[in-house]
Design a protein around this motif. Structure first.
Motif, PDB file in Angstrom:
ATOM      1  N   PRO A 154       0.825  -1.215   0.000  1.00  0.00           N
ATOM      2  CA  PRO A 154       0.000   0.000   0.000  1.00  0.00           C
ATOM      3  C   PRO A 154       0.853   1.256   0.000  1.00  0.00           C
ATOM      4  O   PRO A 154       1.851   1.355   0.716  1.00  0.00           O
ATOM      5  N   CYS A 155       0.475   2.192  -0.853  1.00  0.00           N
ATOM      6  CA  CYS A 155       1.212   3.452  -0.970  1.00  0.00           C
ATOM      7  C   CYS A 155       0.249   4.511  -1.496  1.00  0.00           C
ATOM      8  O   CYS A 155      -0.403   4.301  -2.521  1.00  0.00           O
ATOM      9  N   PRO A 156       0.112   5.645  -0.831  1.00  0.00           N
ATOM     10  CA  PRO A 156      -0.846   6.676  -1.256  1.00  0.00           C
ATOM     11  C   PRO A 156      -0.385   7.410  -2.505  1.00  0.00           C
ATOM     12  O   PRO A 156       0.238   8.471  -2.427  1.00  0.00           O
ATOM     13  N   LEU A 157      -0.669   6.844  -3.678  1.00  0.00           N
ATOM     14  CA  LEU A 157      -0.309   7.473  -4.949  1.00  0.00           C
ATOM     15  C   LEU A 157      -1.571   8.004  -5.627  1.00  0.00           C
ATOM     16  O   LEU A 157      -2.456   7.224  -5.985  1.00  0.00           O
ATOM     17  N   LYS A 158      -1.663   9.291  -5.792  1.00  0.00           N
ATOM     18  CA  LYS A 158      -2.824   9.898  -6.453  1.00  0.00           C
ATOM     19  C   LYS A 158      -2.565   9.940  -7.954  1.00  0.00           C
ATOM     20  O   LYS A 158      -2.359  10.997  -8.559  1.00  0.00           O
ATOM     21  N   ILE A 159      -2.582   8.762  -8.552  1.00  0.00           N
ATOM     22  CA  ILE A 159      -2.288   8.629  -9.976  1.00  0.00           C
ATOM     23  C   ILE A 159      -3.586   8.287 -10.705  1.00  0.00           C
ATOM     24  O   ILE A 159      -4.353   7.431 -10.251  1.00  0.00           O
ATOM     25  N   PRO A 160      -3.916   8.975 -11.799  1.00  0.00           N
ATOM     26  CA  PRO A 160      -5.215   8.764 -12.449  1.00  0.00           C
ATOM     27  C   PRO A 160      -5.376   7.371 -13.040  1.00  0.00           C
ATOM     28  O   PRO A 160      -6.465   6.803 -13.028  1.00  0.00           O
ATOM     29  N   GLU A 161      -4.323   6.784 -13.582  1.00  0.00           N
ATOM     30  CA  GLU A 161      -4.371   5.433 -14.128  1.00  0.00           C
ATOM     31  C   GLU A 161      -3.048   4.740 -13.859  1.00  0.00           C
ATOM     32  O   GLU A 161      -2.001   5.392 -13.763  1.00  0.00           O
ATOM     33  N   ASP A 162      -3.128   3.425 -13.730  1.00  0.00           N
ATOM     34  CA  ASP A 162      -1.915   2.704 -13.356  1.00  0.00           C
ATOM     35  C   ASP A 162      -0.902   2.709 -14.493  1.00  0.00           C
ATOM     36  O   ASP A 162      -1.239   2.871 -15.664  1.00  0.00           O
ATOM     37  N   MET A 163       0.355   2.527 -14.139  1.00  0.00           N
ATOM     38  CA  MET A 163       1.444   2.455 -15.101  1.00  0.00           C
ATOM     39  C   MET A 163       2.479   1.480 -14.563  1.00  0.00           C
ATOM     40  O   MET A 163       2.553   1.227 -13.355  1.00  0.00           O
ATOM     41  N   THR A 164       3.296   0.936 -15.473  1.00  0.00           N
ATOM     42  CA  THR A 164       4.298  -0.051 -15.091  1.00  0.00           C
ATOM     43  C   THR A 164       5.687   0.505 -15.386  1.00  0.00           C
ATOM     44  O   THR A 164       6.034   0.760 -16.541  1.00  0.00           O
ATOM     45  N   LEU A 165       6.470   0.697 -14.329  1.00  0.00           N
ATOM     46  CA  LEU A 165       7.841   1.168 -14.479  1.00  0.00           C
ATOM     47  C   LEU A 165       8.728   0.027 -14.961  1.00  0.00           C
ATOM     48  O   LEU A 165       8.544  -1.117 -14.552  1.00  0.00           O
ATOM     49  N   PRO A 166       9.708   0.292 -15.818  1.00  0.00           N
ATOM     50  CA  PRO A 166      10.722  -0.730 -16.091  1.00  0.00           C
ATOM     51  C   PRO A 166      11.515  -1.024 -14.826  1.00  0.00           C
ATOM     52  O   PRO A 166      11.462  -0.259 -13.852  1.00  0.00           O
ATOM     53  N   PHE A 167      12.234  -2.134 -14.826  1.00  0.00           N
ATOM     54  CA  PHE A 167      12.946  -2.515 -13.607  1.00  0.00           C
ATOM     55  C   PHE A 167      13.872  -1.381 -13.175  1.00  0.00           C
ATOM     56  O   PHE A 167      14.780  -0.989 -13.915  1.00  0.00           O
ATOM     57  N   PRO A 168      13.695  -0.837 -11.965  1.00  0.00           N
ATOM     58  CA  PRO A 168      14.409   0.382 -11.543  1.00  0.00           C
ATOM     59  C   PRO A 168      15.797   0.087 -10.983  1.00  0.00           C
ATOM     60  O   PRO A 168      16.077   0.349  -9.816  1.00  0.00           O
ATOM     61  N   LEU A 169      16.687  -0.441 -11.804  1.00  0.00           N
ATOM     62  CA  LEU A 169      17.994  -0.861 -11.311  1.00  0.00           C
ATOM     63  C   LEU A 169      18.813   0.323 -10.800  1.00  0.00           C
ATOM     64  O   LEU A 169      19.455   0.239  -9.742  1.00  0.00           O
ATOM     65  N   ALA A 170      18.810   1.441 -11.526  1.00  0.00           N
ATOM     66  CA  ALA A 170      19.584   2.607 -11.088  1.00  0.00           C
ATOM     67  C   ALA A 170      19.011   3.191  -9.797  1.00  0.00           C
ATOM     68  O   ALA A 170      19.761   3.573  -8.886  1.00  0.00           O
ATOM     69  N   LEU A 171      17.692   3.250  -9.685  1.00  0.00           N
ATOM     70  CA  LEU A 171      17.069   3.789  -8.475  1.00  0.00           C
ATOM     71  C   LEU A 171      17.358   2.888  -7.279  1.00  0.00           C
ATOM     72  O   LEU A 171      17.589   3.377  -6.167  1.00  0.00           O
ATOM     73  N   LEU A 172      17.339   1.573  -7.490  1.00  0.00           N
ATOM     74  CA  LEU A 172      17.649   0.653  -6.401  1.00  0.00           C
ATOM     75  C   LEU A 172      19.088   0.800  -5.948  1.00  0.00           C
ATOM     76  O   LEU A 172      19.400   0.589  -4.770  1.00  0.00           O
ATOM     77  N   THR A 173      19.975   1.155  -6.867  1.00  0.00           N
ATOM     78  CA  THR A 173      21.373   1.369  -6.497  1.00  0.00           C
ATOM     79  C   THR A 173      21.556   2.682  -5.746  1.00  0.00           C
ATOM     80  O   THR A 173      22.320   2.759  -4.777  1.00  0.00           O
ATOM     81  N   ALA A 174      20.848   3.717  -6.174  1.00  0.00           N
ATOM     82  CA  ALA A 174      20.962   5.021  -5.512  1.00  0.00           C
ATOM     83  C   ALA A 174      20.303   5.024  -4.139  1.00  0.00           C
ATOM     84  O   ALA A 174      20.787   5.681  -3.215  1.00  0.00           O
ATOM     85  N   ARG A 175      19.174   4.314  -4.012  1.00  0.00           N
ATOM     86  CA  ARG A 175      18.409   4.237  -2.757  1.00  0.00           C
ATOM     87  C   ARG A 175      18.152   5.618  -2.141  1.00  0.00           C
ATOM     88  O   ARG A 175      18.523   5.901  -0.995  1.00  0.00           O
ATOM     89  N   PRO A 176      17.518   6.537  -2.880  1.00  0.00           N
ATOM     90  CA  PRO A 176      17.204   7.848  -2.286  1.00  0.00           C
ATOM     91  C   PRO A 176      16.159   7.706  -1.191  1.00  0.00           C
ATOM     92  O   PRO A 176      15.218   6.913  -1.302  1.00  0.00           O
TER      93      PRO A 176
END
Length: 429
Positions: A154-176
Motif C-alpha cells: 500500500p502506498c498513497p499514490l494519487k495517480i489517475p491510471e496505473d502504469m508499469t515502471l521498467p525494472f528500476p535498477l539505477a534507483l535501487l542502487t541510488a536508494r534515495p
C-alpha cells in the motif's frame, strides 16, 4: 572540474546501470558533466532511459563536457589522494523529452525507494510477458508479480491510471530516502515518466501492455479458514538456507502439529524443524507446501502470518510485513501410511502371493460399518486428485519448454546484435 573520489565513485555505481560500454553510439558510452559553481550534474543514457545524479564539486561558472565511463573508472584507480580532476570533450548530448505543462504530477512518499526495493525480488526479468518485467504503480500502491507470487505494498499514490515502471535498477542502487515527484505524460503514442527524488532523476518509457488484474487473484477472507502465525522466523530462515535445492518446485511443507508447526522439505523428509506457532481455525486437510525461495523472501520481509484454506489450491496470503504477499501453494498428494493392525510380515506377504485364493461363488461379505458408496466416492476423489496433479505437471512442463525456447531465441538475438556491433567496430577502425 574537481570532485572527491568517493563522491564520483558512488555516482558511477548508479550511472553504470544505464551506461552501455559496448554500444556503437558514442553518447551511450559516456558520462556527461555539467557544473556550475559547487553543483555538478552527471548524466548517462542508454538511448531509452536517462539517469542524472547531482553531486558537489568544484566547477567554474559553467563547464560542460563528456568522458568515457571506462576512463572515469580508470582515473579513480590511478589518482592518489581524495580528489580527482576531470576533463573531457565537448559533445552534443542527446536531450531527453521535456516535461510538458499538462503532465500528470504525483507526489511520492519518502519510503518510495524502499518499497521498490521490497518489490524488486518478485520481478522476473526473463518473463515472456513484458508488463511483468517491471513494477506497477496504481492507487492501490506498488505491485509486482511473476505469475507464481504477488506482492502488493500500500502506498498513497494519487495517480489517475496505473502504469508499469521498467525494472528500476539505477534507483535501487541510488536508494534515495527523500520525498519526490513522478511526472507522467504521453508523447507519440508512448507513455513517458520522470522520477525526481532529491538529487536523483530518472526518465524513461513506461512498459507497454496491460498489467494483470491482480485483485481477482486475492481470495476472500471467508474462503481462508485457518491461520498460522510464526513466532521465530529467524530459525526458519536459517533452516531454509541449509535445505538443498530440488527443482522444479523446491517444495517445503508447513505441517500443523500439536503446539506449532513442523517445517519439512518435501524431497528431504529427514530434515525437519519443529517450532512453536499459533494455529487458529480449521484443521488443514491438505499439506501446506510453498516454494523454498518464496517462503524465504516472505519471512525475510517480515511476513509471519499465513492465511490458507484447509483443502489447499487457493493462494496463501501472508501478512505482517509492509503489505500483502500472495503465493500459490504446491499441491502434494498425501503419502500412503501403514495403519496399525493391518501390517503383515514379509513371510505372510510371500505366502499370500504363492497360495492361490479359492474362487468365490457367492458375493463377499461387506463390513456392516462400511458404506460402499462412501468407498466409491473416496476412490473417485483420489483418482481426481491424481488426474489434477498430472494436468498441473503437464502445464508446468509446457511452460518450461516455452521459457527455454524464449531464452534460446533471446540468446540468438543477443549473438546477432553482438556480431553486428563487432562488424561496426571493425568498419570504424
Amino acid at each position: 572540474m574537481k570532485i572527491k573520489k568517493s563522491v564520483l565513485l558512488d555516482a558511477l555505481k548508479v550511472l553504470g546501470k544505464v551506461v552501455s560500454q559496448t554500444s556503437p553510439v558514442e553518447a551511450q558510452r559516456l558520462v556527461r558533466f555539467l557544473g556550475v559553481g559547487e553543483q555538478v550534474w552527471l548524466t548517462a543514457t542508454d538511448g531509452v532511459e536517462s539517469v542524472t545524479v547531482e553531486v558537489s564539486g568544484d566547477a567554474g561558472e559553467l563547464e560542460e563536457f563528456a568522458v568515457e565511463y571506462k576512463a572515469l573508472r580508470e582515473l579513480i584507480r590511478s589518482t592518489r589522494g581524495g580528489e580527482v580532476e576531470v576533463t573531457g570533450k565537448r559533445l552534443d548530448w542527446p536531450e531527453m523529452e521535456a516535461v510538458p505543462d499538462d503532465a500528470v504530477t504525483v507526489e511520492l512518499p519518502s519510503d518510495f525507494g524502499n518499497l521498490l526495493a521490497l518489490a524488486a525480488p518478485v520481478v522476473d526479468l526473463h518473463e515472456a510477458r513484458l508488463a511483468l518485467r517491471g513494477i506497477n504503480l496504481s492507487r492501490d500502491g506498488v505491485t509486482a508479480t511473476n505469475g507464481k507470487e504477488l506482492l502488493n505494498l500500500p502506498c498513497p499514490l494519487k495517480i489517475p491510471e496505473d502504469m508499469t515502471l521498467p525494472f528500476p535498477l539505477a534507483l535501487l542502487t541510488a536508494r534515495p530516502e527523500e520525498a519526490g515527484t513522478l511526472h507522467v505524460w504521453r508523447c507519440r503514442n508512448e507513455r513517458l515518466f520522470r522520477i525526481v527524488i532529491g538529487g536523483f532523476q530518472w526518465q524513461g518509457k513506461a512498459l507497454p501492455g496491460n498489467f494483470p488484474d491482480w485483485k481477482q487473484v486475492i481470495p476472500a477472507d471467508k474462503t481462508l479458514d485457518y491461520r498460522i502465525e510464526i513466532h521465530e522466523p529467524e530459525r526458519i530462515i536459517t533452516f531454509l538456507k541449509t535445505v538443498p535445492d530440488c527443482p522444479p518446485f523446491h517444495a517445503v511443507e508447513l505441517n500443523v502439529v500439536p503446539g506449532g508447526v513442523a517445517v519439512v522439505p518435501n524431497n528431504f523428509p529427514d530434515m525437519e524443524l519443529r517450532l512453536e506457532a499459533t494455529v487458529i481455525g480449521a484443521q488443514p486437510r491438505a499439506v501446506l507446501a510453498l516454494n523454498k525461495y518464496i517462503l524465504l523472501r516472505m519471512l525475510q520481509q517480515g511476513y509471519t502470518k499465513f492465511q490458507a484454506h484447509s483443502d489447499g489450491r487457493i493462494p496463501v496470503i501472508a501478512e505482517g510485513g509492509s503489505g500483502r504477499y500472495l503465493a500459490m501453494p504446491i499441491h502434494i498428494l498425501p503419502k500412503h501410511q501403514h495403519q496399525p493392525g493391518k501390517e503383515t510380515s514379509k513371510m505372510e506377504n510371500i505366502e499370500n502371493q504363492v497360495v492361490p485364493a479359492p474362487v468365490q461363488t457367492v458375493a463377499p461379505n461387506h463390513d456392516p460399518g462400511t458404506n460402499p458408496l462412501d468407498e466409491l466416492c473416496n476412490t473417485i476423489d483420489t483418482f481426481r486428485n491424481k488426474l489434477k496433479l498430472a494436468l498441473d505437471e503437464s502445464t508446468l512442463l509446457m511452460r518450461k519448454v516455452k521459457e527455454v525456447q524464449l531464452a534460446q531465441k533471446q540468446k540468438e538475438r543477443d549473438f546477432i546484435q553482438a556480431k553486428r556491433a563487432i562488424e561496426r567496430i571493425r568498419m570504424a577502425i
